[in-house]
Design an enzyme around this catalytic site. Sequence first.
Site, PDB file in Angstrom:
ATOM      1  N   LYS A   1       0.838  -1.197   0.000  1.00 10.88           N
ATOM      2  CA  LYS A   1       0.000   0.000   0.000  1.00 10.88           C
ATOM      3  C   LYS A   1       0.881   1.258   0.000  1.00 10.88           C
ATOM      4  CE  LYS A   1      -3.711  -2.425   2.505  1.00 10.88           C
ATOM      5  NZ  LYS A   1      -4.534  -2.398   3.748  1.00 10.88           N
TER       6      LYS A   1
ATOM      7  N   TYR B   1     -12.513  -2.853  -2.369  1.00 11.65           N
ATOM      8  CA  TYR B   1     -12.953  -2.902  -0.973  1.00 11.65           C
ATOM      9  C   TYR B   1     -14.471  -2.819  -0.840  1.00 11.65           C
ATOM     10  CZ  TYR B   1      -8.139  -2.760   0.732  1.00 11.65           C
ATOM     11  OH  TYR B   1      -6.842  -3.079   1.036  1.00 11.65           O
TER      12      TYR B   1
ATOM     13  N   ASN C   1      -1.489  -0.131   7.335  1.00 19.02           N
ATOM     14  CA  ASN C   1      -0.931  -1.432   7.716  1.00 19.02           C
ATOM     15  C   ASN C   1      -0.141  -2.091   6.578  1.00 19.02           C
ATOM     16  OD1 ASN C   1      -3.017  -2.102   6.088  1.00 19.02           O
ATOM     17  ND2 ASN C   1      -4.236  -3.158   7.633  1.00 19.02           N
TER      18      ASN C   1
ATOM     19  N   HIS D   1      -1.753  -5.562   1.447  1.00 22.42           N
ATOM     20  CA  HIS D   1      -2.954  -6.369   1.277  1.00 22.42           C
ATOM     21  C   HIS D   1      -2.549  -7.766   0.836  1.00 22.42           C
ATOM     22  CE1 HIS D   1      -6.923  -7.690  -0.164  1.00 22.42           C
ATOM     23  NE2 HIS D   1      -6.259  -8.211  -1.191  1.00 22.42           N
TER      24      HIS D   1
ATOM     25  N   GLU E   1      -9.018 -11.392  -7.462  1.00 21.29           N
ATOM     26  CA  GLU E   1      -8.140 -10.225  -7.326  1.00 21.29           C
ATOM     27  C   GLU E   1      -6.994 -10.270  -8.341  1.00 21.29           C
ATOM     28  OE1 GLU E   1      -9.145  -9.585  -2.579  1.00 21.29           O
ATOM     29  OE2 GLU E   1      -7.116 -10.149  -3.154  1.00 21.29           O
TER      30      GLU E   1
HETATM   31  P1  IDP Z   1      -7.056  -7.017   5.951  1.00 27.43           P
HETATM   32  O1  IDP Z   1      -6.263  -6.014   5.135  1.00 27.43           O
HETATM   33  O2  IDP Z   1      -6.264  -7.522   7.142  1.00 27.43           O
HETATM   34  O3  IDP Z   1      -7.641  -8.138   5.117  1.00 27.43           O
HETATM   35  P2  IDP Z   1      -9.767  -5.912   6.078  1.00 27.43           P
HETATM   36  O4  IDP Z   1     -10.704  -6.220   7.189  1.00 27.43           O
HETATM   37  O5  IDP Z   1     -10.019  -6.537   4.745  1.00 27.43           O
HETATM   38  O6  IDP Z   1      -8.280  -6.210   6.600  1.00 27.43           O
HETATM   39  O7  IDP Z   1      -9.768  -4.315   5.914  1.00 27.43           O
HETATM   40  C1  IDP Z   1      -9.236  -3.702   4.759  1.00 27.43           C
HETATM   41  C2  IDP Z   1      -8.361  -2.542   5.192  1.00 27.43           C
HETATM   42  O8  IDP Z   1      -9.176  -1.511   5.761  1.00 27.43           O
HETATM   43  C3  IDP Z   1      -7.345  -2.863   6.290  1.00 27.43           C
HETATM   44  O9  IDP Z   1      -6.177  -3.477   5.788  1.00 27.43           O
HETATM   45  C4  IDP Z   1      -7.081  -1.493   6.870  1.00 27.43           C
HETATM   46  O10 IDP Z   1      -6.187  -0.737   6.052  1.00 27.43           O
HETATM   47  C5  IDP Z   1      -8.475  -0.857   6.800  1.00 27.43           C
HETATM   48  N1  IDP Z   1      -9.229  -1.070   8.054  1.00 27.43           N
HETATM   49  C6  IDP Z   1      -9.864  -2.199   8.440  1.00 27.43           C
HETATM   50  N2  IDP Z   1     -10.481  -2.042   9.625  1.00 27.43           N
HETATM   51  C7  IDP Z   1     -10.250  -0.762   9.996  1.00 27.43           C
HETATM   52  C8  IDP Z   1     -10.635   0.021  11.151  1.00 27.43           C
HETATM   53  O11 IDP Z   1     -11.344  -0.432  12.066  1.00 27.43           O
HETATM   54  N3  IDP Z   1     -10.164   1.300  11.173  1.00 27.43           N
HETATM   55  C9  IDP Z   1      -9.407   1.829  10.189  1.00 27.43           C
HETATM   56  N4  IDP Z   1      -9.046   1.140   9.094  1.00 27.43           N
HETATM   57  C10 IDP Z   1      -9.455  -0.151   8.993  1.00 27.43           C
HETATM   58 MG    MG Z   2      -9.110  -8.017   3.576  1.00 28.79          MG
END
Ligand code: IDP
Ligand code: MG
Length: 158
Positions: free
Chosen positions: A11, A51, A114, A117, A128
Amino acid sequence: MSFERTLVFLKPDALKRRLMGEIISRFEKRGFFVAGMKMICITEDFARRHYAAHRDRDFYEPLVRYMTGGPSLAMVLEGKNAVRVVRDMMGETFGVDSKPGTIRGDYALSNRYNLLHGSDSVQAAREEIQRFFRPDELVPYTQEDIQWNYDISGKGVV
Ligand code: IDP
Ligand code: MG
């Protein structure tokens, strides 16, 4: 012989923080074969589609802004149980919850920023990969590419 493929992208924060090499290196050292890789600027439309499952969540709009805030690096990694192993190497969704030794656990503290992905199921990986890459952008591996990452001298891949 056929391995699983998974879609990973680094990212914008990973690129801004100059962590690209560090993260690719971990996947490479684990033994994954890089079947495809390219720099991309994710468009708003593309981010919304990728997303879509999070459309109703309060973090959706900031997430779209995050994904479109700079270039990303997309790749297809291939290897044994690639989907699960890559997710394990990533850590938890929130950096702060991730164990040391994982990518997020070593380089992230944020819930949103974070770093990367990774597809969360084999079916998601298939969709994807198609969303990010044309078939002719992926390269096949040879026996030599993997012969010291697995024992392929006998039956199967061990
Ligand atoms: P993942 O990347 O671990 O699969 P997902 O639940 O698919 O996590 O969420 C997609 C992305 O959305 C996350 O990687 C993160 O960048 C963001 N995200 C998810 N949950 C939160 C939250 O509670 N607060 C802020 N950002 C979030
Ligand atoms: Mg995810």
